[in-house]
Design a protein around this motif. Structure first.
Motif, PDB file in Angstrom:
ATOM      1  N   SER A  37     -12.400 -20.988  15.429  1.00  0.00           N
ATOM      2  CA  SER A  37     -12.583 -21.767  16.696  1.00  0.00           C
ATOM      3  C   SER A  37     -12.156 -23.438  17.007  1.00  0.00           C
ATOM      4  O   SER A  37     -11.400 -23.893  17.373  1.00  0.00           O
ATOM      5  CB  SER A  37     -14.283 -22.361  17.157  1.00  0.00           C
ATOM      6  N   THR A 185     -14.146 -31.307  12.754  1.00  0.00           N
ATOM      7  CA  THR A 185     -13.922 -31.603  13.942  1.00  0.00           C
ATOM      8  C   THR A 185     -12.222 -31.905  13.867  1.00  0.00           C
ATOM      9  O   THR A 185     -11.366 -31.535  12.660  1.00  0.00           O
ATOM     10  CB  THR A 185     -13.860 -33.202  13.878  1.00  0.00           C
ATOM     11  N   TRP A 191      -4.381 -28.161  21.844  1.00  0.00           N
ATOM     12  CA  TRP A 191      -5.235 -28.508  22.834  1.00  0.00           C
ATOM     13  C   TRP A 191      -5.633 -30.144  23.845  1.00  0.00           C
ATOM     14  O   TRP A 191      -5.445 -31.596  23.431  1.00  0.00           O
ATOM     15  CB  TRP A 191      -6.663 -28.378  22.032  1.00  0.00           C
ATOM     16  N   SER A 194     -10.712 -32.569  21.345  1.00  0.00           N
ATOM     17  CA  SER A 194     -10.437 -32.185  20.293  1.00  0.00           C
ATOM     18  C   SER A 194     -11.851 -31.239  19.853  1.00  0.00           C
ATOM     19  O   SER A 194     -12.790 -30.765  20.949  1.00  0.00           O
ATOM     20  CB  SER A 194     -11.023 -32.683  18.875  1.00  0.00           C
ATOM     21  N   ARG A 195     -11.533 -29.914  19.305  1.00  0.00           N
ATOM     22  CA  ARG A 195     -13.397 -29.265  19.168  1.00  0.00           C
ATOM     23  C   ARG A 195     -13.954 -29.537  17.446  1.00  0.00           C
ATOM     24  O   ARG A 195     -13.439 -30.015  16.778  1.00  0.00           O
ATOM     25  CB  ARG A 195     -12.300 -27.569  18.625  1.00  0.00           C
ATOM     26  N   ARG A 196     -15.094 -28.503  17.734  1.00  0.00           N
ATOM     27  CA  ARG A 196     -16.274 -28.861  16.623  1.00  0.00           C
ATOM     28  C   ARG A 196     -16.557 -28.025  16.279  1.00  0.00           C
ATOM     29  O   ARG A 196     -17.028 -26.933  17.334  1.00  0.00           O
ATOM     30  CB  ARG A 196     -16.727 -30.374  17.187  1.00  0.00           C
TER      31      ARG A 196
END
Length: 241
Positions: A37, A185, A191, A194-196
């Motif tokens: 992910s 992160t 995107w 941000s994604r974690r």
């Protein structure tokens, strides 16, 4: 470029060509599900570069699935990388090439390795000129290679950072460490934000895994001890290659 440097690069190219493995046909190279992910497309995109923290465990976790799936991986400029730690986190040592000390010409060596290996990781030992970086980016696209850089890198497909470490097995200042939970992160121009992901790196078995949704309380390790743990990844056994 001196004659000696030219010969060194030529010899390295010849050695790498002898151990080159097949390239994957998939649009992206696979990574562990706990990390998917964090990457655009759910994997490592051929022709792209990724900026990583100076964390041996994060790097090895990303190398594991590509090597298991048939991709040769090269690691440049990391003399303390340990084979036991790499194998413990899932890296197939039979498809791992280590170039511990490329010297001042680390970028030229990295570019040479990217000509023949699908995945190349490097810890830069100095600054690189914009023109050299652009030429390496063009080579990555031409060869369909993935570049993993421990440190900042221009036009990275994704920038991954690590933080918030918590340790299992530490009670009231004593006990045996049985696992480390961290927050990864990832930011990307693809995107809006941000994604974690919270992952065990490593878990009690020494592997990477998704962190359980609920865990018993853990205590943060002192920063000096946390740094010593990362260093220990490189001292468990001699490097291969």
């Amino acid at each position: 470029m001196g004659q000696g440097s030219t010969n060194t690069v030529a010899q390295l190219r010849a050695q790498l060509e002898r151990v080159q493995g097949r390239r994957l046909d998939a649009p992206v190279l696979p990574v562990h599900p706990a990390l998917a992910s964090l990457l655009p497309g759910g994997g490592l995109r051929p022709g792209s570069a990724y900026s990583l923290p100076r964390s041996t465990s994060v790097l090895l976790a990303l190398l594991a699935q590509p090597s298991q799936s048939g991709s040769w991986c090269g690691v440049v400029g990391m003399p303390r990388l340990g084979a036991e730690a790499a194998e413990g986190l899932g890296v197939d040592l039979s498809r791992l090439v280590l170039i511990p000390d490329p010297g001042a010409r680390w970028l030229a060596v990295t570019s040479t390795v990217a000509e023949v290996l699908p995945v190349v990781a490097v810890r830069p030992s100095g600054r690189a000129a914009d023109g050299e970086i652009s030429r390496l980016a063009a080579r990555l696209r031409d060869r369909g290679a993935v570049l993993l850089v421990q440190g900042p890198w221009p036009q990275a497909e994704a920038v991954i950072e690590v933080g918030e470490p918590a340790w299992e097995g530490v009670g009231r200042g004593h006990g045996y460490l049985s696992g480390r939970e961290v927050t990864l992160t990832s930011s990307s121009r693809r995107w809006p934000r941000s994604r974690r992901a919270r992952v065990m790196l490593p878990d009690a078995a020494g592997h990477v895994s998704a962190a359980p949704e609920r865990m018993r309380p853990v205590e943060s390790l002192h920063p000096a001890a946390a740094s010593a743990y990362e260093v220990s990844l490189g001292h468990r056994v001699r490097a291969v290659g």
